[in-house]
Design an enzyme around this catalytic site. Structure first.
Site, short mmCIF file in Angstrom:
data_model
loop_
_atom_site.label_atom_id
_atom_site.label_comp_id
_atom_site.label_asym_id
_atom_site.label_seq_id
_atom_site.Cartn_x
_atom_site.Cartn_y
_atom_site.Cartn_z
N THR A 12 10.78 3.52 11.03
CA THR A 12 10.43 3.09 12.42
C THR A 12 11.42 1.76 13.72
O THR A 12 11.50 1.72 14.35
CB THR A 12 8.93 2.13 12.49
OG1 THR A 12 7.79 2.59 12.17
CG2 THR A 12 8.88 1.02 13.29
N SER A 56 10.64 8.95 6.91
CA SER A 56 10.81 8.27 5.61
C SER A 56 9.36 9.31 5.39
O SER A 56 9.70 9.65 4.91
CB SER A 56 10.44 7.38 5.87
OG SER A 56 9.40 6.75 5.04
N SER A 57 8.67 10.22 6.53
CA SER A 57 7.38 11.03 6.35
C SER A 57 8.26 12.38 5.57
O SER A 57 7.60 13.06 5.35
CB SER A 57 6.31 11.15 6.96
OG SER A 57 6.40 9.75 6.57
N THR A 87 9.30 2.66 6.54
CA THR A 87 8.17 2.55 5.30
C THR A 87 7.62 2.87 5.11
O THR A 87 6.94 3.16 3.39
CB THR A 87 6.93 0.96 6.19
OG1 THR A 87 6.66 1.89 7.26
CG2 THR A 87 8.12 -0.22 6.50
N ASP A 88 7.28 4.53 5.31
CA ASP A 88 6.20 5.75 4.91
C ASP A 88 5.98 5.76 3.28
O ASP A 88 5.70 5.76 2.41
CB ASP A 88 5.96 6.50 5.19
CG ASP A 88 5.20 6.30 7.14
OD1 ASP A 88 4.62 5.11 6.90
OD2 ASP A 88 5.42 7.11 7.13
N THR A 273 -3.12 4.61 -13.96
CA THR A 273 -4.42 4.56 -13.15
C THR A 273 -4.55 3.84 -11.80
O THR A 273 -3.43 4.26 -11.16
CB THR A 273 -4.61 3.58 -14.04
OG1 THR A 273 -5.82 2.65 -12.91
CG2 THR A 273 -3.95 2.15 -13.66
N GLN A 274 -5.03 4.24 -11.42
CA GLN A 274 -5.86 4.99 -10.22
C GLN A 274 -5.99 3.64 -9.47
O GLN A 274 -6.04 2.63 -8.36
CB GLN A 274 -7.02 5.24 -8.92
CG GLN A 274 -7.00 6.91 -10.17
CD GLN A 274 -8.39 7.35 -9.77
OE1 GLN A 274 -9.22 6.88 -9.09
NE2 GLN A 274 -8.89 8.71 -10.44
N CYS A 275 -5.66 2.76 -10.83
CA CYS A 275 -6.40 0.94 -10.19
C CYS A 275 -5.10 0.06 -9.70
O CYS A 275 -3.48 0.62 -10.07
CB CYS A 275 -6.57 0.03 -11.63
SG CYS A 275 -8.60 0.28 -11.74
#
Ligand code: ASP
Length: 340
Positions: A12, A56-57, A87-88, A273-275
């Site tokens: 961006t 960047s995607s 940033t993605d 971990t997903q946390c």
């Protein structure tokens, strides 16, 4: 006067509005014309752009290789490097480069912005100018931050500890399990004790990343079909499992059997971990123990971005299982907290 290299990879920060209204990357020289302030910095700043700047995607491994090669080519000509990136996937690129740039002893700072540089309320200028200041910060001939870092909205983080946490706020990044390396206010305050020392060995790059990996997210209602689908990926060599909490997963007999079968067939199975915060603690709960008893490698407090890129890097080194496991569990670039 020290010399810095500003590398434009896309994102961006350097985009303009297409006539249809969406944002597309544009020319680096036009981007630079929006920041005449660069002339005021006490450094000589040279610029280079990648062959084709991207949103960047669209990033793929070869883009990381291109960035690593640019730094390698110019390593001894500059005191520091700043990469302008979307940033993605910036947290993935920062993590990947931290592994690919072996024995780094100079600053490499990634930054970008939420609004294009041409917008009135852009956050791009502050991000670029402070990143350059940080990349050029030396004391007694030693760089203050000789590692891959990410600067955004007044904070400098270790690159491989970052995640993108907001698509709308200016503070788009966080480093959930490691404090900032520096904070910019009226002055830039460096947390010196947290910054990696420069490496003594000769700098080199490693570009042979492997994409023979998959990421699997544990969720309530997970079915054998989902697991089997991943098992059908040809030549699969590693699976990163995003587990619950401190490393837990349902004790479904078929899941336990599939994991054991994968480990026994030589696939590196890694648990993270997903946390957002905290780490995998093997054996804390009965619901986690079965994974680690089956041979799952505990990924401590790695982010998904760091776990994925570290896996790609270590797979590229073609290590036997024991050496892969050992290397994975220890911090190579400060990316994780070693488990006791
Ligand atoms: N889609 C953009 C990119 O990652 C978003 C940004 O730069 O903020 O390239």
């Amino acid at each position: 006067m020290s010399k810095l290299l500003l590398i434009y990879a896309g994102g961006t920060i350097g985009m303009m509005r297409h006539k249809d209204g969406h944002l597309v990357p544009f020319d680096f020289n036009r981007l630079l014309s929006h920041i005449p302030e660069l002339e005021l910095l006490p450094h000589r700043i040279d610029t280079v752009q990648v062959e084709k700047p991207i949103d960047s995607s669209d990033v793929r491994f070869h883009h990381w290789v291109e960035l690593a090669r640019i730094i390698d080519r110019h390593y001894y000509d500059y005191e520091g490097f700043v990469i302008l990136h979307g940033t993605d996937t910036m947290a993935y690129t920062a993590s990947a480069l931290s592994f690919m740039l072996e024995n780094l002893s100079k600053p490499v700072v990634l930054t970008g912005s939420q609004l294009p540089i041409g917008d009135l309320r852009t956050d791009a200028k502050e991000n670029i100018i402070t990143s350059l200041e940080i990349a050029g910060k030396y004391e007694n001939g030693r760089p203050l931050v000789p590692e891959v870092s990410l600067y955004f909205e007044y904070k400098l983080f270790r690159g491989n500890r970052t995640v993108k946490v907001s698509s709308e706020h200016f503070n788009a990044f966080d480093s959930p399990n490691y404090p900032p390396l520096a904070e910019a206010g009226v002055e830039i305050y460096f947390n010196r004790d947290l910054i990696l020392p420069p490496r003594k060995d000769i700098f080199r790059i490693f570009t042979d990343l492997s994409d023979k990996l998959a990421v699997l997210k544990i969720h309530p209602g997970i079915t054998p079909a989902y697991f089997k689908l991943i098992g059908e990926i040809p030549d699969l060599r590693a699976v990163i499992i995003e587990t619950y909490g401190s490393g837990n997963a349902p004790r479904l007999p078929w899941l336990q059997e599939e994991i054991r079968r994968a480990v026994d067939s030589g696939i590196h199975v890694i648990g993270i971990t997903q946390c957002m915060r905290g780490k995998v603690l093997p054996g804390r709960y009965e619901t986690g123990r079965h994974l680690y008893e089956a041979g799952v490698i505990p990924g401590s407090d790695l982010t998904l971005e760091a776990a994925m890129t570290k896996t790609a890097y270590l797979l590229g080194k073609d290590l036997p299982h024991k050496a892969f496991r050992q290397a994975f569990m220890q911090p190579l670039r400060g990316e994780l907290t070693a488990l006791e």
